[in-house]
Scaffold this active site. Structure first.
Site, short mmCIF file in Angstrom:
data_model
loop_
_atom_site.label_atom_id
_atom_site.label_comp_id
_atom_site.label_asym_id
_atom_site.label_seq_id
_atom_site.Cartn_x
_atom_site.Cartn_y
_atom_site.Cartn_z
CB VAL A 49 -13.84 58.48 67.40
CG1 VAL A 49 -14.36 58.64 68.24
CG2 VAL A 49 -13.91 56.41 67.66
CB SER A 64 -7.80 49.30 77.70
OG SER A 64 -5.58 49.35 77.13
CG ASP A 91 -0.11 41.38 71.99
OD1 ASP A 91 0.99 41.65 71.48
OD2 ASP A 91 0.44 41.92 72.95
NE ARG A 121 12.46 31.80 54.06
CZ ARG A 121 12.72 30.92 54.90
NH1 ARG A 121 13.43 29.49 54.54
NH2 ARG A 121 11.64 30.65 55.46
CE LYS A 150 12.84 22.97 54.78
NZ LYS A 150 12.40 23.02 55.09
CG HIS A 169 18.40 28.86 54.89
ND1 HIS A 169 18.29 28.45 53.33
CD2 HIS A 169 16.99 29.47 55.40
CE1 HIS A 169 16.77 28.57 53.78
NE2 HIS A 169 16.15 29.05 54.25
NE ARG A 180 26.31 33.66 65.63
CZ ARG A 180 27.33 32.81 65.48
NH1 ARG A 180 25.80 31.41 66.49
NH2 ARG A 180 28.12 32.55 65.05
#
Length: 320
Positions: free
Chosen positions: A23, A105, A127, A154, A214, A216, A244
């Site tokens: 700008v 804003s 976001d 992971r 799997k 995990h 967790r």
């Protein structure tokens, strides 16, 4: 038009500095004077304006955060407060204001335009919750930060053969969770756009994964749903698998902006000045199908969320 001002408002987002740079340098190239406003609308009300030049924005394109600082200003909803802001802008000879931020804003910019100040909005929020634009400044960087964190989580989740529930930002928009989940190969993605989720179904999915070999599971949880700690306890109780929770928090807002965010911010910032010079006001700049667009701010704020259900369905298939 002789002089414009620029501010950043609300939550910071990587790439804001690149937008400020674009700008300022575009405006100067077009013969305009530029003033920076520190600390958003709050700083505007305090008269925290200063002259900017090309040097003011040197060596900032690679920096996260915003050199103008930012703040939230709930009192700006008061019309008398906004009238005071207009008087300050007039006293400095400012003809137009460029606002970088999210929907709150933009609402401030819209209300200022009704009081005679030309305004342009640039979408600066991690976001990605502004429906009129495909991407907002900061989304790509935050996404990469999240994926990098998930990769690390992971590693330890695999070592301990546990379930890791990772809560990411996005307010009521699930874009960060969705894109992070599919990018990291998450076993489950929980977003507000899909309505109330079934905790028992999640537990069944985790157990099915274990039965298929799997060792995990990674679960991505949007903050619009929240409750990562509670969910991890529930999952552990029902599945018998150690679980967790990790809430990534404000690390998602920081860091050097990605190349994609730097390019996007530069394109949007340059277009903002061009739109102002065309005499337009109360417009927002965005990107659609890789084309830079501008749109009436009322229309933009009224648009409904654009959650990518097709991508969510792809993620569902690939997570099995």
């Amino acid at each position: 038009m002789k002089k414009i001002a620029i501010l950043t408002s609300g939550g910071d987002a990587p790439g804001m500095n690149a937008a400020i740079r674009a700008v300022v340098r575009t405006a100067i190239d077009k013969g305009l004077e530029v003033m920076g406003v520190q600390r958003g609308y709050s700083g505007l009300l305090n008269g925290e304006l200063f002259a900017m030049n090309r040097t003011s924005v040197s060596d900032i394109i690679q920096r996260g955060g915003t050199i103008l600082r930012t703040a939230r200003c709930p009192e700006f909803k008061d019309e008398e407060v906004r009238k005071r802001a207009v008087k300050i802008l007039n006293a400095y000879g400012v003809d137009a204001l460029v606002v970088i931020g999210g929907d709150g804003s933009f609402m401030g910019a819209k209300l200022l335009s009704k009081l005679g100040i030309k305004t342009i909005g640039l979408p600066g929020t991690i976001d990605n919750d502004l429906a009129y634009t495909d991407f907002t400044i900061g989304f790509d960087t935050a996404l990469n930060t999240i994926v990098d964190a998930i990769n690390k989580i992971r590693d330890t989740s695999t070592s301990h053969e546990r379930v890791s529930i990772i809560e990411v930002m996005g307010r009521d928009c699930g874009d960060l969770a969705l894109h992070a989940g599919i990018s990291s190969g998450a076993e489950a993605i929980i977003v507000p756009e899909m309505g109330e989720f079934d905790r028992d179904a999640l537990c069944r999915t985790i157990l099915e994964g274990k039965n298929h070999g799997k060792t995990h599971s990674i679960v991505i949880l949007a903050e619009g749903i929240g409750g990562a700690e509670e969910l991890s306890k529930y999952v552990q109780e029902l599945t018998g698998i150690e679980a967790r929770a990790t809430i990534l928090g404000h690390i998602q807002r920081g860091g050097a902006p990605s190349a994609s965010d730097r390019v996007l911010a530069s394109r949007l910032g340059a277009r903002a000045v061009e739109v102002l010079l065309q005499g337009e006001t109360s417009r927002v700049i965005g990107i659609r199908d890789n084309q830079i667009i501008d749109q009436d701010i009322d229309e933009a704020l009224a648009m409904e969320s654009k959650f990518d259900l097709d991508l969510y369905n792809v993620a569902e298939v690939l997570s099995r």
